[in-house]
Write an enzyme that holds these catalytic residues in place. Structure first.
Site, PDB file in Angstrom:
ATOM      1  N   SER A 147      19.161   8.956 -18.529  1.00  0.00           N
ATOM      2  CA  SER A 147      18.345   8.082 -19.376  1.00  0.00           C
ATOM      3  C   SER A 147      17.466   8.816 -20.367  1.00  0.00           C
ATOM      4  CB  SER A 147      17.460   7.186 -18.497  1.00  0.00           C
ATOM      5  OG  SER A 147      18.215   6.129 -17.949  1.00  0.00           O
ATOM      6  N   LYS A 151      17.730   8.111 -24.168  1.00  0.00           N
ATOM      7  CA  LYS A 151      16.943   7.111 -24.892  1.00  0.00           C
ATOM      8  C   LYS A 151      15.933   7.773 -25.828  1.00  0.00           C
ATOM      9  CE  LYS A 151      17.244   3.561 -21.234  1.00  0.00           C
ATOM     10  NZ  LYS A 151      18.099   4.263 -20.270  1.00  0.00           N
ATOM     11  N   SER A 200      12.764   1.888 -18.931  1.00  0.00           N
ATOM     12  CA  SER A 200      14.053   2.569 -19.075  1.00  0.00           C
ATOM     13  C   SER A 200      15.166   1.528 -19.159  1.00  0.00           C
ATOM     14  CB  SER A 200      14.313   3.534 -17.909  1.00  0.00           C
ATOM     15  OG  SER A 200      15.408   4.385 -18.212  1.00  0.00           O
TER      16      SER A 200
END
Length: 685
Positions: free
Chosen positions: A334, A337, A515
């Site tokens: 993640s 991102k 997230s």
């Protein structure tokens, strides 16, 4: 004077017949016999019933009974304000007063039958203020001749008791004569026995004072009742106030002496304090490379980290203070991102909003929901802000606008999702990532409510398989229409309703805190639309890379297939992550890219305080970083990453990017937290 009393049941007892058993002399004298005289009751002798003639009593007469004189009935005389006296009064027989007329009939007095008496009479029960009878109870009689009043017995105070009104008893052969008081308003009251007591002279114009005193109205009782109720209410109010004042919250707010937060000692004297908010230290001496390497040798070498790459940069100078294979591309999870949000902040206006519309359909009674790429639209009622997407638009707002614009019946609601292109799942995703019931992803579509969650307030609630169709059905139900499938809205169709998402900076903040995978992939497509490329997984990845390259970042080794990081085929070196964050954390005015990227830091979760770091940093080995470390997390099977910023003990801003591969999820996370917490504890000179 004889003693007399009233029977216990307070019921007058009349003589059993019409004989007078009294004598002209006091009874009981030796040698004297009782005389029997018949009362003049003419009606009874003939089988008729008539009222007894009642003598008229006046204060000057000196006696309660005057002779009954049979005379011609006189015409009615006008009423006078003289109070009226009772019709019957038991009395001790006295000498009859002869009228002036020579031919006066014989006068007979009634001797009451004396009940057996065991106690002396209760003088306090005697009534002194009985008025004279009314015209209805008087019989015509001649005026008696005034006589000197006899010697009167001493007066006694009037009783305060008032007998309930009752009709005057009719004399019978078995009843005693009983006084009946008739009020000026012609109300009758049984009076107490007044045998042998001279009545006081009543006033001529006003009611007797004794009557006012002896017959109190019910008002005092009502007043006493009202006073009792008022007292009870006051007591209850005081008790309620006392109970409330005893509550900690109330006592604290009011500053009461027993409040838990009340000062335990004397209040200190005010002292001048100057508080100045300032940023990280950018002028003092920062950590040295050797000092930092020594501090990180143990934590960064923990076996729970598997293969670790990373870097630490001084944000004030941009100098790399610590590096461990940071140029090696690893699966970022993640932390991907960070690249997507940075590219969007660099290339799009920070106030950009994403629109959702309902337009007029091609057929009468048909409307079309036009998707604009906002997955944060919330189904919560108006006035209830989304806890997941603060500032999000409301479905109810959109529906209300449509109802107002149409004003008629809507039969069908259709869906236009032509904004996004390509597949709804990216290369490298697990097939279960978009299956119904998944908690962290939904098919990437340009419209849905609450990110496709079944519970708008729970980030970990299951997501629906087709969130766009579910929203269409919801809107159709609110419009009392039917869902009509997918279509393409007519060009330049009339807009019936429109709502917009929160601005880009707030959108990005929610994305990073949670997230949120879906929001990240939607944002990548919005970036592609802004750059004029296809809004798909491929177009979004390409637009992200192009913007970052144009902004001067070295993307050597970077490979991305989505904007969320769910793809296990994404590769990013740790140094790319640290360079982007270092520019965002640089001192003002040092780098022209910094103002655009600064909002990126605001969206990073706080260790032990918010977002994906809220439940971390509870172990003693990493607890020093609570509140100081801010970072973006990344987790996949065998992959744990953490990239962010932290202040050291000297107030120096340090940027870090740590990527662990081949590590256990829980142990790998905990080990990364220890490394970041060590950076906070380090002066490292």
């Amino acid at each position: 004077m004889k003693e007399c009393c009233v029977p216990e049941n307070d019921v007058p007892m009349w003589p059993s017949d019409d004989k007078d058993t009294s004598s002209t002399e006091p009874k009981g004298t030796k040698g004297e016999s009782e005389a029997t005289v018949w009362l003049p009751m003419t009606g009874l002798a003939n089988g008729k019933t008539e009222e007894l003639a009642v003598p008229k009593v006046t204060p000057e007469s000196g006696s309660w009974f005057q002779p009954v004189v049979e005379v011609e009935e006189e015409p009615d005389v006008p009423e006078t304000p003289t109070p009226q006296w009772s019709a019957f009064e038991p009395a001790t027989p006295v000498e009859a007063v002869k009228p002036e007329e020579p031919e006066a009939p014989k006068t007979v007095f009634v001797q009451p039958v004396q009940p057996r008496q065991t106690d002396k009479p209760d003088w306090e029960q005697f009534d002194r203020g009985a008025p004279t009878p009314t015209r209805d109870h008087e019989l015509a009689r001649p005026e008696p001749r005034p006589e000197p009043p006899p010697q009167q017995p001493p007066r006694r105070p009037e009783p305060s008791r008032v007998e309930p009104p009752s009709p005057a008893p009719v004399p019978s052969a078995t009843m005693h004569a009983r006084p009946v008081r008739i009020e000026p308003a012609e109300e009758r009251f049984d009076a107490e026995a007044t045998v042998g007591i001279q009545q006081p002279e009543p006033p001529s114009q006003e009611p007797p004072a004794a009557e006012a005193e002896s017959a109190p109205a019910p008002k005092p009782k009502r007043k006493r009742k009202a006073l009792l109720i008022t007292t009870l209410v006051v007591v209850l109010l005081l008790a309620g106030m006392g109970g409330a004042a005893a509550m900690p919250k109330v006592s604290n707010r009011l500053g009461l002496p027993w409040a838990p937060n009340a000062p335990k000692g004397e209040i200190p004297k005010p002292a001048g304090v100057t508080r100045v908010l300032h940023g990280p230290d950018i002028n003092g001496a920062g950590p040295t490379k050797d000092g930092l390497a020594a501090a990180l040798a143990g934590p960064a070498g923990a076996p729970d980290l598997g293969t670790l790459t990373g870097t630490v940069v001084d944000a004030a100078t941009g100098e790399v203070l610590w590096d461990k294979n940071s140029g090696t591309p690893l699966t970022p999870a993640s932390t991907t991102k960070i690249l997507v949000v940075a590219a969007a902040l660099l290339s799009m206006e920070h106030g950009t909003q994403f629109s959702t519309k309902i337009v007029q359909g091609a057929e009468p009674g048909t409307v079309v929901l036009v998707a604009g790429g906002d997955p944060s639209l919330t189904a919560l009622p108006l006035g209830t802000d989304s806890p997941l997407y603060p500032g999000a638009a409301h479905v109810d707002d959109l529906v209300a606008q449509v109802k107002k614009a149409v004003g008629g019946k809507i039969s069908k609601v259709q869906l236009d999702i032509s904004l996004f292109k390509g597949p709804t799942a990216a290369k490298g995703w697990d097939p279960e990532d978009t299956a119904a019931g998944n908690t962290y992803m939904a098919p990437v579509l340009p419209v849905m409510a609450d990110g496709g969650r079944t519970d708008p307030k729970n980030d970990h609630s299951p997501r629906v398989a087709n969130p766009a169709a579910a929203l269409t059905q919801k809107i159709a139900g609110k419009l009392e229409a039917q869902a009509g499938g997918t279509t393409t809205a007519p060009k330049d169709a009339k807009v019936l309703g429109e709502v917009k998402s929160q601005p880009l900076t707030e959108f990005a903040n929610s994305l990073l805190q949670l997230s949120d995978n879906l929001m990240a992939d939607v944002l990548a497509r919005q970036l592609a639309l802004a750059k004029g490329v296809e809004p798909s997984f491929t177009g979004g990845a390409a637009a992200t890379m192009d913007v970052l390259k144009q902004a001067g970042f070295d993307l050597t080794g970077v490979q991305i297939n989505d904007g969320s990081g769910l793809s296990d085929q994404n590769k990013i070196p740790a140094k790319v992550l640290s360079e982007i964050l270092a520019v965002a954390a640089a001192p003002d005015g040092k780098d022209p890219r910094t103002p655009k990227l600064r909002p990126l830091l605001a969206g990073l979760p706080v260790a032990g305080g918010s977002g994906t770091l809220e439940k971390r940093y509870g172990d003693p080995a990493s607890s020093a970083g609570r509140g100081w470390v801010r970072g973006k997390t990344g987790t996949l099977s065998g992959v744990n990453t953490l990239a962010g910023v932290v202040l050291d003990t000297d107030g120096r801003m340090l940027v870090f990017a740590l990527m662990s591969s081949g590590s256990d999820q829980n142990k790998g996370r905990a080990a990364l937290d220890v490394v970041a917490a060590t950076l906070h504890k380090c002066g490292c000179r």
